[in-house]
Scaffold this motif. Structure first.
Motif, PDB file in Angstrom:
ATOM      1  N   ASN A   1       1.027  -1.074  -0.006  1.00 19.21           N
ATOM      2  CA  ASN A   1       0.127   0.032  -0.031  1.00 19.21           C
ATOM      3  C   ASN A   1       1.103   1.274  -0.022  1.00 19.21           C
ATOM      4  OD1 ASN A   1      -2.805  -1.148   0.825  1.00 19.21           O
ATOM      5  ND2 ASN A   1      -1.507  -2.310   2.130  1.00 19.21           N
ATOM      6  N   ASP A   2       0.259   2.286  -0.367  1.00 19.15           N
ATOM      7  CA  ASP A   2       1.103   3.755   0.010  1.00 19.15           C
ATOM      8  C   ASP A   2       1.514   3.599   1.385  1.00 19.15           C
ATOM      9  OD1 ASP A   2       0.521   4.719  -2.533  1.00 19.15           O
ATOM     10  OD2 ASP A   2      -1.282   5.835  -1.642  1.00 19.15           O
ATOM     11  N   GLY A   3       2.816   3.919   1.631  1.00 18.47           N
ATOM     12  CA  GLY A   3       3.732   3.999   2.765  1.00 18.47           C
ATOM     13  C   GLY A   3       4.159   2.664   3.225  1.00 18.47           C
ATOM     14  N   SER A   4       4.031   1.662   2.364  1.00 17.31           N
ATOM     15  CA  SER A   4       4.672   0.457   2.848  1.00 17.31           C
ATOM     16  C   SER A   4       6.413   0.720   2.964  1.00 17.31           C
ATOM     17  CB  SER A   4       4.370  -0.687   1.568  1.00 17.31           C
ATOM     18  OG  SER A   4       3.080  -1.320   1.684  1.00 17.31           O
ATOM     19  N   VAL A   5       6.896   0.101   3.721  1.00 18.97           N
ATOM     20  CA  VAL A   5       8.386   0.440   3.867  1.00 18.97           C
ATOM     21  C   VAL A   5       9.016  -0.854   2.955  1.00 18.97           C
ATOM     22  CG1 VAL A   5      10.499   0.160   5.172  1.00 18.97           C
ATOM     23  CG2 VAL A   5       8.517   1.381   5.848  1.00 18.97           C
ATOM     24  N   VAL A   6       9.746  -0.565   1.762  1.00 20.78           N
ATOM     25  CA  VAL A   6      10.255  -1.598   0.882  1.00 20.78           C
ATOM     26  C   VAL A   6      11.855  -1.630   1.124  1.00 20.78           C
ATOM     27  CG1 VAL A   6       8.522  -1.433  -0.844  1.00 20.78           C
ATOM     28  CG2 VAL A   6      10.584   0.159  -1.030  1.00 20.78           C
ATOM     29  N   ILE A   7      12.398  -0.449   1.707  1.00 18.61           N
ATOM     30  CA  ILE A   7      13.803  -0.615   1.881  1.00 18.61           C
ATOM     31  C   ILE A   7      13.936  -0.295   3.277  1.00 18.61           C
ATOM     32  CG2 ILE A   7      16.058   0.514   1.559  1.00 18.61           C
ATOM     33  CD1 ILE A   7      15.293   0.845  -1.263  1.00 18.61           C
ATOM     34  N   ALA A   8      14.822  -1.268   4.273  1.00 19.76           N
ATOM     35  CA  ALA A   8      15.368  -0.774   5.670  1.00 19.76           C
ATOM     36  C   ALA A   8      16.755  -0.982   5.704  1.00 19.76           C
ATOM     37  CB  ALA A   8      14.396  -1.463   6.491  1.00 19.76           C
ATOM     38  N   SER A   9      17.395   0.072   5.724  1.00 17.88           N
ATOM     39  CA  SER A   9      18.995  -0.110   5.690  1.00 17.88           C
ATOM     40  C   SER A   9      19.621   0.447   6.832  1.00 17.88           C
ATOM     41  CB  SER A   9      19.319   0.413   4.246  1.00 17.88           C
ATOM     42  OG  SER A   9      20.742   0.273   4.194  1.00 17.88           O
ATOM     43  N   ILE A  10      20.510  -0.179   7.436  1.00  8.94           N
ATOM     44  CA  ILE A  10      21.260   0.219   8.539  1.00  8.94           C
ATOM     45  C   ILE A  10      22.609   0.521   7.770  1.00  8.94           C
ATOM     46  CG2 ILE A  10      22.666  -0.106  10.857  1.00  8.94           C
ATOM     47  CD1 ILE A  10      20.363  -2.081  11.492  1.00  8.94           C
ATOM     48  N   THR A  11      22.906   1.987   7.452  1.00  9.84           N
ATOM     49  CA  THR A  11      23.798   2.240   6.606  1.00  9.84           C
ATOM     50  C   THR A  11      24.480   3.538   6.950  1.00  9.84           C
ATOM     51  OG1 THR A  11      24.369   2.625   4.145  1.00  9.84           O
ATOM     52  CG2 THR A  11      22.237   3.221   4.974  1.00  9.84           C
ATOM     53  N   SER A  12      25.406   3.922   6.193  1.00 15.09           N
ATOM     54  CA  SER A  12      26.000   5.503   6.260  1.00 15.09           C
ATOM     55  C   SER A  12      26.834   5.747   7.453  1.00 15.09           C
ATOM     56  CB  SER A  12      24.854   6.589   6.176  1.00 15.09           C
ATOM     57  OG  SER A  12      24.634   7.253   7.359  1.00 15.09           O
ATOM     58  N   CYS A  13      27.699   6.447   7.039  1.00 17.47           N
ATOM     59  CA  CYS A  13      28.946   6.996   8.272  1.00 17.47           C
ATOM     60  C   CYS A  13      28.264   7.767   9.577  1.00 17.47           C
ATOM     61  CB  CYS A  13      29.862   7.917   7.555  1.00 17.47           C
ATOM     62  SG  CYS A  13      29.373   9.319   6.733  1.00 17.47           S
ATOM     63  N   THR A  14      27.263   8.157   8.981  1.00 20.59           N
ATOM     64  CA  THR A  14      26.517   9.053  10.353  1.00 20.59           C
ATOM     65  C   THR A  14      26.371   8.536  11.704  1.00 20.59           C
ATOM     66  OG1 THR A  14      25.260  10.124   8.557  1.00 20.59           O
ATOM     67  CG2 THR A  14      24.726  10.434  10.964  1.00 20.59           C
ATOM     68  N   ASN A  15      25.849   7.028  11.313  1.00 22.64           N
ATOM     69  CA  ASN A  15      25.565   6.156  12.505  1.00 22.64           C
ATOM     70  C   ASN A  15      26.073   5.063  12.728  1.00 22.64           C
ATOM     71  OD1 ASN A  15      22.947   7.518  13.923  1.00 22.64           O
ATOM     72  ND2 ASN A  15      22.453   7.491  11.623  1.00 22.64           N
ATOM     73  N   THR A  16      26.888   4.370  11.757  1.00 18.66           N
ATOM     74  CA  THR A  16      27.706   2.989  11.740  1.00 18.66           C
ATOM     75  C   THR A  16      28.663   3.140  12.456  1.00 18.66           C
ATOM     76  OG1 THR A  16      28.576   3.432   9.477  1.00 18.66           O
ATOM     77  CG2 THR A  16      26.289   2.181   9.701  1.00 18.66           C
ATOM     78  N   SER A  17      29.366   4.564  12.993  1.00 20.25           N
ATOM     79  CA  SER A  17      30.315   4.579  13.687  1.00 20.25           C
ATOM     80  C   SER A  17      30.252   4.686  15.171  1.00 20.25           C
ATOM     81  CB  SER A  17      31.161   6.014  13.296  1.00 20.25           C
ATOM     82  OG  SER A  17      29.946   7.121  13.559  1.00 20.25           O
ATOM     83  N   ASN A  18      28.804   4.602  15.586  1.00 20.49           N
ATOM     84  CA  ASN A  18      28.195   4.680  16.860  1.00 20.49           C
ATOM     85  C   ASN A  18      27.835   3.521  17.324  1.00 20.49           C
ATOM     86  OD1 ASN A  18      26.949   5.417  19.275  1.00 20.49           O
ATOM     87  ND2 ASN A  18      26.441   7.724  18.587  1.00 20.49           N
ATOM     88  N   PRO A  19      28.812   3.094  18.347  1.00 18.71           N
ATOM     89  CA  PRO A  19      28.238   1.515  18.952  1.00 18.71           C
ATOM     90  C   PRO A  19      27.031   1.793  19.517  1.00 18.71           C
ATOM     91  CG  PRO A  19      30.734   2.001  19.501  1.00 18.71           C
ATOM     92  CD  PRO A  19      30.039   3.390  18.560  1.00 18.71           C
ATOM     93  N   SER A  20      26.654   2.693  20.247  1.00 19.11           N
ATOM     94  CA  SER A  20      25.422   2.847  21.200  1.00 19.11           C
ATOM     95  C   SER A  20      24.158   2.367  20.096  1.00 19.11           C
ATOM     96  CB  SER A  20      25.319   3.903  21.896  1.00 19.11           C
ATOM     97  OG  SER A  20      25.290   4.995  20.924  1.00 19.11           O
TER      98      SER A  20
END
Length: 889
Positions: A421-440
């Motif tokens: 439907n409209d709004g269905s999440v088709v990509i969920a990605s844990i990615t990018s330097c912003t957050n993958t550097s942060n262990p917490s």
């Protein structure tokens, strides 16, 4: 070097003595202790490079007596200590160096003189694409495809690593450039032998990626620049900049239960965007720093481009030293950082007086709430409690704007039926330097996965899940914590180490999902832990994109839709049929801090970075040329020798006035480097696509314009080819279309440029306000130069793009105040002559526009070659020519 202020002194650390330039030598005259931390770094730079040519005593005085409220108008020459590149932007820089070596030999000089004079480091991280996902073989499959697609580029970079001194390449599948930078490459304080004298000075850099600012979290001053500026810095030339205003951002309190560093940075972005910090430095201070880990600071610093600042810097303090020890820096380096920073008044403690700032903001971190941002801009923060209502509002607005009439669509994946439907999440990605550097937040995501699995909950079948860590250390501590298995069970397998979904390398959606989106004309969503979510950036089939913390990425993958109130609605039903809310699977701060303490350790960093430049088996087995000069392959569609230096002499030719030029493009206001510079996918019916087809490249192998930045033939054809460019010479068209004058034929801008070149006719660009705004990109200047553009006449310029034009030998002219194309009655069909250049040193010129009937309009225009050094660059035909002749001499 000169030493007008007696700042040269010595500093002993352990058994080593360093030459330093003391800031307190100026204290009595200028009270430099009041300066913001970032300006102290710039001031030291000027003191060290005072030469009475590029840096004068007056420049040093101007910075030392900086007035917080003054508008930036004083230009200074800043020399960063090193240059950082990623492969998309780094390849053309290395291509230029290789071509300079050939040119040096042709001039009778020594090719080996062409080397980076400042350390240059390149991390290959922008080329991995998510073709495979959701299984243990995903990373291996994606790596194989990556090498197949990019073998020529990688072979070339491997040659460069061997051929150039002062140049290092971090191989593919190692990490994201900015995370590798803070975890390994950054020195914080440099120690360098300078002609037999051991010098200590702040680590500073420019990078060819806008998120270079991530290293600001470590107290290192750096920001993103265009490739031309980076090449100049590598070759020892100063970066021209205005003394900036500095905005102080006071942080107080600590994050409350349930809030993450991602929520904090989205709040900071929103506040600073509202305040207005474009072209300014931002500096964080206050007692809240005590409650922010280095990783949290890096998260905030990373998104300086999103809040619009040049940099977003934190001071050096005990947390900096703690992080340096954790990440494997040796005791000698940590001692140097501590001693030097304290000696120079650059070390922050709770007792450090506040600096003076141009303006200030304050955030009590206890007020930060869980948030996301979207659906198309990073500054559009949405409190999680309001996410469902805002989604519905934005969806309705989107459907109204585009006249969409969507309907649910069904499909089957792996035997499981689904409905989109409209709004269905088709990509969920844990990615990018912003957050993958942060262990917490990374370990927090693992804990959400673990708690969900314990209840028998998993992600929806239509969601394309991926985990793209910023370094291999992340995998190490996820394994150490026992959470990697949980993430994999939820479909978050490691797909590679690199900048993936965040730059659009998200790969194809599963065919049933793609088919359902098309059948229903649906507005589907992506959720990623990235920093950018502009329209069309993440995936062409995904209309709405949301930034979120890694734990929330997992949560939305479970929910499978943005049309949900995560705070109150059940996120799923467990194996016993009971509703489960987000609070049921959300870890506490104590759970996260305990697992960070038990699973993140120094040994993980030292093991991963022990032999980082060696690479894995594919890199080690990759054939690459040998020798001082590169062996160009005429058949390559990735790497070609650029024509910049063809026919170059040891002395520059006399700068002559421009006669009888034609207008290649007549452009309006706010034409950005995105409009000018080649980027994105290559379509077969474009000049670039036709070129590749003619050279035997199948459409499936086109790759992207970004990956082909080492081939000027492809890039020239992609210049001014943006599908949204509006050239007023060809009214009613969009894209790289123009009118050839005087034939009045409509054709592509590339074809017209080649026709003008064949006719020996120079070309110019006419433009409105803010020409060249946006990300500073080298090809936004290189492309026009190669197309034969000799001058641009605009109402105003973005500063960096103006500089880049000069550095490529293109003359930037500016209409006088109150004048522009309409007021002067110009049509763009005239023939233009530009007179009175005086070798590039003129402050204004006369422009004569002659119409086909012989009538002439004459006006004056300002010459925007703003510094004596730029005059030299222009006189030589560009900065690379200038440097080459200096070295040849």
């Amino acid at each position: 070097m000169a030493n007008s202020f007696g700042a040269r002194a010595s500093l002993t650390v352990g058994d080593r003595t360093f030459e330093i330039y003391r800031l307190d030598a100026l204290e009595d005259r200028f009270s430099v202790s009041r300066l913001p931390f970032s300006l102290k770094i710039l001031l030291e730079n000027l003191l060290r490079y005072e030469d009475n040519r590029t840096v004068s005593a007056a420049d040093i005085e101007a910075l030392a007596q900086w007035s917080p409220q003054a508008e930036p108008d004083r230009e200074i020459a800043y020399r960063p200590a090193r240059v950082l590149m990623q492969d998309f932007t780094g390849v053309p820089a290395v291509v230029d160096l290789a071509a300079m070596r050939d040119a040096m030999q042709a001039l009778g000089g020594d090719p080996d003189k062409i080397n980076p004079l400042q350390p240059a480091e390149l991390v290959i991280d922008h080329s991995v694409q998510i073709d495979a996902f959701g299984n243990k073989d995903a990373m291996d499959i994606n790596a194989k495809l990556e090498y197949q697609r990019n073998r020529e580029r990688y072979s070339f970079l491997k040659w460069g690593q061997k051929a150039f001194s002062n140049f290092k390449v971090v191989p593919p599948d190692t990490g994201i450039v900015h995370q590798v930078n803070i975890e390994y490459l950054a020195r914080v304080v440099f120690a360098k032998d300078n002609d037999g004298t051991l010098q200590a000075y702040p680590d500073t850099l420019v990078g060819t990626d806008s998120h270079t600012t991530m290293v600001n979290g470590l107290g290192v001053l750096g920001w993103g620049v265009g490739g031309i500026e980076a090449e100049a810095a590598m070759l020892g030339q100063p970066v021209s900049m205005l003394i900036p205003q500095v905005v102080g951002f006071r942080l107080t309190g600590a994050l409350p239960e349930g809030a993450t560093a991602t929520d904090l940075v989205l709040t900071v972005v929103e506040m600073l965007r509202r305040h207005g910090v474009v072209g300014k430095f931002v500096e964080f201070y206050g007692d809240g720093l005590e409650h922010l880990s280095l990783a949290d600071r890096a998260t905030i610093a990373n998104m300086a481009p999103e809040y619009g600042a040049t940099c977003g810097i934190f001071p050096i303090d005990e947390e900096t030293l703690k992080y340096l020890r954790l990440t494997g820096r040796d005791d000698e380096q940590v001692a140097l950082v501590e001693t030097y920073a304290k000696e120079q008044g650059m070390f922050h403690t709770v007792d450090t007086p506040d600096a003076e700032y141009s303006s200030t903001l304050e955030l009590d971190m206890t007020t930060v709430v869980p948030s996301i941002a979207g659906p198309k801009r990073p500054q559009d923060r949405i409190a999680l409690t309001e996410a469902k209502a805002r989604f519905e509002h934005d969806l309705n607005q989107l459907k109204e704007e585009r006249n969409l009439s969507s309907k649910p669509a069904r499909g089957t994946i792996n035997g499981r039926e689904f409905e989109l439907n409209d709004g269905s999440v088709v990509i969920a990605s844990i990615t990018s330097c912003t957050n993958t550097s942060n262990p917490s937040v990374m370990l927090g995501a693992g804990l959400v996965a673990k708690k969900a699995l314990e209840r028998g909950i998993t992600v929806k079948p239509w969601v394309k899940t991926s985990l793209a860590p910023g370094s291999q250390v992340v995998t190490e501590y996820l394994n150490q914590a026992g959470l990697m298995d949980d993430l994999e069970a939820m479909g978050f397998h490691v797909i590679g180490y690199g900048c993936a979904t965040c730059i659009g390398n998200s790969g194809p959606l599963p065919e049933p999902v793609s088919k359902a989106i098309a059948e229903g004309d649906l507005s589907v969503c992506s959720v990623l832990s990235g920093n950018r979510n502009f329209e069309g950036r993440v995936h062409a089939e995904v209309r709405m994109n949301y930034l979120a913390s890694p734990p929330l990425v997992v949560a939305y993958a479970i929910a499978g839709t943005m049309d949900i109130d995560l705070f109150n609605d059940p996120i799923a039903t467990d194996r016993d049929g009971n509703p489960v809310t987000l609070k049921d699977i959300w870890p506490t701060q104590k759970e996260i801090s305990d697992i960070v303490a038990s699973s993140v350790n120094r040994a993980e960093f030292t093991q991963v970075y022990d032999d980082i430049y060696k690479g894995e088996a594919r890199w080690a087995g990759l054939d690459s040329p040998e020798g001082q000069l590169f062996g160009w392959d005429d058949d390559s569609t990735y790497i070609q020798k650029p024509p910049y230096f063809e026919g170059m002499s040891r002395e520059p030719a006399q700068v002559k006035d421009i006669r009888n030029a034609r207008v290649l493009a007549l452009l309006g206001d706010s034409v950005t480097t995105d409009h000018i510079s080649p980027a994105g996918a290559i379509k077969p019916d474009t000049p670039a696509g036709k070129f590749l087809l003619e050279h035997g490249v199948q459409q499936a192998d086109f790759n992207s314009l970004g990956s082909r930045r080492g081939n000027h033939e492809v890039m020239m054809r992609g210049t001014f080819a943006n599908i949204r460019l509006r050239n007023l010479l060809a009214p009613g068209t969009e894209g790289g279309v123009t009118i050839h004058v005087p034939s009045e034929q409509q054709m592509s801008i590339y074809d017209a440029a080649m026709k003008y070149q064949a006719e020996a006719t120079p070309t110019i660009i006419l433009a409105g306000k803010e020409y060249g705004s946006g990300s500073s990109r080298d090809w936004a200047a290189k492309g026009p130069s190669l197309l034969g553009v000799r001058a641009v006449i605009a109402e105003s310029y973005e500063r960096i793009h103006r500089t880049n034009l000069v550095c490529m030998g293109v003359l930037p002219l500016q209409f006088n105040e109150g004048e522009n194309v309409p007021t002067l009655g110009l049509t763009g069909h005239e023939s233009y002559s530009i007179e009175g250049l005086e070798g590039g040193s003129a402050k204004s010129v006369t422009v004569r526009a002659t119409a086909e009937d012989g009538t002439e309009k004459t006006f004056t225009a300002r010459v925007r070659i703003d510094t004596p050094q730029e005059v030299e660059y222009y006189r030589h035909g560009g900065i690379l020519h200038y440097v080459l002749r200096q070295l040849a001499a």
